[in-house]
Design an enzyme around this catalytic site. Sequence first.
Site, short mmCIF file in Angstrom:
data_model
loop_
_atom_site.label_atom_id
_atom_site.label_comp_id
_atom_site.label_asym_id
_atom_site.label_seq_id
_atom_site.Cartn_x
_atom_site.Cartn_y
_atom_site.Cartn_z
N ILE A 33 9.23 -2.04 -8.95
CA ILE A 33 7.03 -1.42 -9.35
C ILE A 33 6.65 -1.06 -9.10
CG2 ILE A 33 7.03 -2.96 -10.47
CD1 ILE A 33 5.32 -1.20 -12.84
N LYS A 34 6.46 -2.31 -7.52
CA LYS A 34 5.61 -2.22 -6.36
C LYS A 34 6.19 -0.46 -5.70
CE LYS A 34 2.87 -3.05 -3.36
NZ LYS A 34 1.93 -3.69 -3.41
#
Lengths: 522, 252
Positions: B125-126
């Site tokens: 997700i980063k």
Amino acid sequence: MTRAVKKLDLDPVTVRKARSLARKAGKPIVNIARQHTTVSVERAVLRLAGLAGADSEGIPWVNRLADTVRADVGLEHGLALPVWDALVRGEAEDLAVLAQKAASGSVTFRLPEGRDAVRARAAARKAAAGGLRKVDARRRERDRLIAKHGDPEQRPWIYLIVATGDIYEDIPQAQAAARAGADIIAVIRSTGQSLLDYVPEGATREGFAGTYATQENFRLMRAALDESSRELGRYIRLTNYASGLCMPEIATLAGLQRLDMMLNDSMYGILFRDINPIRTFVDQRFSRQIHARAGIIINTGEDNYLTTADAVEAAHTVTVSQLLNEYFAKEAGLEDWQLGLGHAFEITPEIPDSFRLELAHAMLARQLFPDAPLKWMPPTRHMTGDVFRGYLLDGFFNLVGAMTGQGILLVGMMTEAVVTPWISDRDLALQNVRYVLGAAGNLHEDFHPAPDGFIANRARQVLGESVELLEKIVDDGLLNAIGDGTFGLMKRPQDAGRGLDGVAKRSAAYYNPAIELLEEAQ
Amino acid sequence: MSIIRPYGDTTGDGMVQMSFTLPISHDKRAEGAAVQLANKMGMDPALVVHAKPMGPDFTFFVVYGPVNHLVDTDKVEVIERDYPLLSPKDANLAIRKGLRRRLTVVGACIGTDAHTVGIDAIMNIKGFAGEKGLEYYRELKVVNLGAQVAVPELVRRAKAEEADAILVSQVVTQREAHVLNTKEMSAAFREAYPEESRPILVAGGPRFTEQMAGELGVDRVFGRGTTPGEVASYLVDVLVTRRIRTPNRRSA
């Protein structure tokens, strides 16, 4: 820090309730952390005892030794007893030789019992105490240098990032940034370091969008900033990241090399890096105990929630995370002045009253944590590449920072999301900060929002939503809440994620001299 | 109207503003140097409206003036990507409407490669370059197997997860390891699946070029600097919009 406090008429009963719910949610996690250990916690003990360096393949000796001991006797008893038992038995004259012998397979480890265990324990305790004495000496050295050079004249302290990938490029950039007005230099880490289960060695010149955190890089940068502190007559602080799979080891290295601040969030690795929750909480507790001892200020990562969720809808998740971070930090021995709790200016600029909402959220954080040096983070989501508009947004961000008495201000760049900052971007950004702090730095003296106005009501609303969410977390259990995707959009079950194979439940014989010493002092 | 000039406040005035830094201290000579640069860039006359020292060794300039270049819009060449770039919201919507189930992506670093930088930048997700990774997409089910995954294990997991697409990342290029590993992977998938229901195979890494897809036996190659949004948009294009292949025909 007495500024901006008690300006919002928050109900003290609700505030107390929020804290007590955070404690209720966090307590079972602390119990789990006390019942487990991890490979990185155990390697941190070896580092504290002085084991450094790497073999010819670049694998650190702490990893070599830890892996061998684990294969022989398991992780559940901790490494200290089998390692110092081998030293007491005379298998090697010191840790470095023992690690080499372990790697070549010429030592067999055992779990000592009876008098052998007593002797191993005493030897391990002595070695760990030697490491902590070094950490203590570094802390005294920092106090001395701050007394000599002084703290920055203004609050918030100005925080700037360097990130070239090459420590020898980072150094002149960091020194230039300090000259231009930065009080704190953060060296961004290479992409993906958080997922390495070892700490790289030596001075490094090739990182991806950042520079590896290594003991030698820490030493080089701290020495360069000591030089700058002398030149500029103010103590320049150095920041790095105690996060990812090696959080406890990096915290230990930071203590040994006198870093001043470390990014260290309680849930970031779980949610954003898919690191196993148990691994994270165990590692985090140890790293915070070390930070407490080393006099390091932690920075938490609440800004990250707002980069994945809407900053208005998710405002209360920031407050909840701050309260949890505060509980875990204090349980580990950190004091208020060491809690750089994070929050960020990320509300969509187009929505009506976005600035007033930002003020409400920032004032809420200020009032909930009056003695913490809050870390105020600039807009990133709504920086579009229109650098002119971005410069204005950063100006409003700085104004909120000035009006609400923030402790640490991460300087926003108008070229966010365009390029890594140019020398001129940094210069313009610092002009922006200086102008706003100079023109409006004392505005907080006059600024009292109407008790029943928009700002005060919004702050109360966010606090109320935070209490509701905390109640839900307490009912579910924090681990289940994380597993269900309560934070961000991520579902992170406790039996999955990276680094799980490096977690063990402590046995009855478990011994960790560092934790023992740190908890005795607490 | 294919010939145009920049517009300040009058048609045809050619006015442009720019800013830059020169690595010299600020004095009259520095300002002259800024004018000279602007002249060489086609700006004449060049007006230095702002010059500011940044430390002893650098000077920052803002310069205004007309440029003498003409632009022919008929001669502008545009290289289009062959799939439309979608926002996460639009990608989710397209999957929900077009597939009526989540799209499953299985990713791994295969062989001996332990560098998960690439696969993590795309999948976590980063994310990367200001874009969130594939995990951020509600309609994507993302399974990241991590580093040093053996090809048979990848095939097994792909079947177990009913993968629509396989993403493999290769950073290490010693002795052409990235090429050999990827070829082994694509051959294994071609053997394990009938062609029409085989998952889409995507390879990524800094040393791959887009033209290598045929040689590697994969459907698509992404090179250095690829963002998660590009990968997601491609997957939506081939699996939802154009349906060049239909893995897991359960609802398609």
